[in-house]
Design a protein around this motif. Structure first.
Motif, PDB file in Angstrom:
ATOM      1  N   VAL A 164      36.585 -14.377  -4.231  1.00  0.00           N
ATOM      2  CA  VAL A 164      36.978 -14.757  -5.195  1.00  0.00           C
ATOM      3  C   VAL A 164      37.131 -13.172  -6.825  1.00  0.00           C
ATOM      4  O   VAL A 164      37.271 -12.326  -5.570  1.00  0.00           O
ATOM      5  N   ALA A 165      37.622 -13.366  -7.361  1.00  0.00           N
ATOM      6  CA  ALA A 165      37.573 -12.190  -8.090  1.00  0.00           C
ATOM      7  C   ALA A 165      37.045 -10.865  -8.548  1.00  0.00           C
ATOM      8  O   ALA A 165      37.581  -9.931  -8.877  1.00  0.00           O
ATOM      9  N   SER A 176      34.236 -14.562 -11.561  1.00  0.00           N
ATOM     10  CA  SER A 176      33.603 -15.185 -10.181  1.00  0.00           C
ATOM     11  C   SER A 176      32.464 -16.646 -11.162  1.00  0.00           C
ATOM     12  O   SER A 176      33.011 -17.697 -10.003  1.00  0.00           O
ATOM     13  N   MET A 177      32.514 -17.140 -12.255  1.00  0.00           N
ATOM     14  CA  MET A 177      31.961 -18.487 -12.900  1.00  0.00           C
ATOM     15  C   MET A 177      33.341 -19.332 -12.733  1.00  0.00           C
ATOM     16  O   MET A 177      33.517 -20.832 -12.163  1.00  0.00           O
ATOM     17  N   ARG A 178      34.541 -19.063 -13.309  1.00  0.00           N
ATOM     18  CA  ARG A 178      35.159 -19.747 -13.176  1.00  0.00           C
ATOM     19  C   ARG A 178      36.057 -19.866 -11.175  1.00  0.00           C
ATOM     20  O   ARG A 178      36.397 -20.982 -11.429  1.00  0.00           O
ATOM     21  N   ASP A 179      36.232 -18.921 -10.344  1.00  0.00           N
ATOM     22  CA  ASP A 179      36.053 -19.180  -9.443  1.00  0.00           C
ATOM     23  C   ASP A 179      35.213 -20.440  -8.742  1.00  0.00           C
ATOM     24  O   ASP A 179      36.024 -21.215  -8.143  1.00  0.00           O
ATOM     25  N   VAL A 180      34.227 -20.694  -8.905  1.00  0.00           N
ATOM     26  CA  VAL A 180      32.982 -20.846  -8.012  1.00  0.00           C
ATOM     27  C   VAL A 180      33.020 -22.326  -8.230  1.00  0.00           C
ATOM     28  O   VAL A 180      32.910 -23.413  -7.942  1.00  0.00           O
ATOM     29  N   ALA A 208      34.128 -10.152  -4.474  1.00  0.00           N
ATOM     30  CA  ALA A 208      35.583  -9.610  -4.287  1.00  0.00           C
ATOM     31  C   ALA A 208      35.023  -8.565  -3.524  1.00  0.00           C
ATOM     32  O   ALA A 208      34.119  -7.285  -3.136  1.00  0.00           O
ATOM     33  N   GLY A 209      35.729  -8.051  -2.253  1.00  0.00           N
ATOM     34  CA  GLY A 209      35.890  -6.476  -1.799  1.00  0.00           C
ATOM     35  C   GLY A 209      34.955  -7.437  -0.491  1.00  0.00           C
ATOM     36  O   GLY A 209      34.774  -5.735   0.534  1.00  0.00           O
TER      37      GLY A 209
END
Length: 431
Positions: free
Chosen positions: A68-69, A78-82, A103-104
């Motif tokens: 995720v971002a 993260s909320m958007r992606d999850v 991320a990373g």
């Protein structure tokens, strides 16, 4: 002149498909010559959760690794992606399992394309502008989008819509992703207008002289130079400490980025332009090598769930402005506009950027600038038609913004997200 793909001519047909009776039809890969998927059932656009779950009944379990971002689980990105990942699991009746990586944790920003190709990742937020030499057409688009006015609400909506619209409509941009083994899902997550965050107050153009300013887009080199500053290559993960040590004076990024990494604690003075924007340093939601192996219904589900993904993106970009005002105040900072002299310097730099785009060696830059201006105008009109207005500035945004602070209540933004999905994403849906 470069010809744009006139997507809106296909919208009526796509919308008609949504209004038809929802049925599930079998369709093999062989039946669709050249289809980039593993075949199987097809679900019409607009299908319900129950229709999707029925279509997945005979689908073998699918496991996806999604980086995720953000490295911060509580960040809006993260909320958007999850939420997107969970909706895939729910709507597939558990047939799709998504493992979240922050991320990373699997691949650094510039390693993400390789990780998508070699199978370490299947979905990822790719920081596209971090590789300007490999994504030159995308960078030219980012440069041209400095034409979007920097207003809190309309500007935040339009920068996202015009970016998505033009990324899909620019063949050279699409080819850059495809040639590196990536499939575009959401090509431009800008998280709204770009802000300038600084350790100390910058009340005039002379205050920016020789300031070390971090950028995340190539256009920022030109814009920082116009302010009299020096561009810095400090990485996102190193920014907080760089501000603390005085290595970094200012940074350009979306408000959501600064709040999620805590920079406003050490750099609480935030500036926005009035007439035009700092260029966006956007990322992209992309799929990797596994995309072509997925059943058609899985690809269609991912596409259809982007409708809510888009409203979550808009939520983060706008709610973070309210957060910025609150956090800067707590840390003795301010949220304000650039002074007139700095604004004038930035305006002049916009013309330099557009001239650079016009002279592009990778695409027809003059046509791109014109198309971007047209897209900005179109989406500005759309936003106003849907009832969105800028009734104040950034500094008092929370007093006039009508959207809910609850992530799960995005009705105010969903109507714009729906229009963006229907006009820009729906015609690209796998069929």
């Amino acid at each position: 002149m470069r010809l744009r793909t006139t997507r809106r001519k296909k919208v009526a047909a796509a919308a008609l498909a949504v209004l038809t009776t929802v049925t599930i039809s079998g369709c093999s890969k062989a039946d669709r010559e050249g289809a980039d998927n593993a075949g199987g059932a097809s679900v019409p656009a607009g299908a319900s959760k129950a229709d999707y779950q029925k279509a997945f009944a005979d689908v073998e379990p699918i496991e996806l690794d999604f980086q995720v971002a953000s490295a911060n689980p509580d960040a809006y990105s993260s909320m958007r992606d999850v939420e997107f990942a969970k909706s895939l699991e729910e709507w597939s009746d558990g047939k799709i399992k998504v493992k979240i990586h922050y991320a990373g944790s699997i691949a650094e920003p510039t390693e993400t394309p390789d990780a998508l190709v070699d199978g370490r990742l299947d979905l990822a937020h790719y920081y596209t502008t971090y590789e300007p030499d490999k994504m030159q057409a995308y960078v030219e688009l980012s440069n041209s989008l400095s034409q979007v006015p920097s207003t809190p609400l309309i500007g935040g909506l339009v920068i996202n819509a015009a970016y998505q619209d033009m990324a899909f409509d620019t063949p050279e941009v699409r080819e850059e992703f495809e040639s590196r083994g990536m499939t575009l899902l959401a090509p431009a997550s800008s998280f709204g207008v770009t802000e300038l965050t600084c350790r100390s107050e910058r009340d005039s153009l002379k205050d920016f002289a020789k300031a070390q300013i971090r950028g995340n887009a190539r256009a920022h080199e030109t814009q920082v130079a116009a302010l009299g500053g020096t561009i810095s290559s400090v990485q996102l993960a190193e920014g907080y400490e760089a501000f603390q040590r005085g290595v970094l004076d200012c940074s350009l990024q979306a408000p959501a980025t600064a709040t999620s990494v805590g920079w406003l604690e050490v750099a609480p003075h935030v500036y926005f332009p009035r007439e035009q924007g700092f260029a966006p340093g956007a990322g992209s939601l992309v799929a990797g090598a596994k995309w072509s192996e997925l059943p058609l219904v899985a690809q269609q589900l991912m596409w259809d769930r982007l409708r809510e993904y888009l409203s979550a993106e808009l939520y983060g970009s706008l709610q973070s402005i309210t957060d910025t005002a609150e956090v800067t105040a707590k840390n003795g900072g301010t949220l304000q506009y650039l002074d007139a002299e700095s604004e004038a310097a930035l305006t002049e730099s916009k013309e330099d950027l557009l001239d650079e785009v016009a002279g592009s060696e990778v695409l027809d830059g003059k046509a791109l600038n014109a198309d971007v201006a047209e897209s900005i105008s179109t989406w500005t009109k759309t936003a106003k038609e849907l009832g969105y207005t800028d009734d104040g500035g950034f500094e008092d945004f929370s007093t006039w913004y009508q959207g809910s602070a609850d992530f799960n209540d995005r009705a105010y933004l969903q109507k714009f997200a729906d229009r963006l999905f229907e006009e820009t994403f729906l015609p690209e849906r796998p069929e």
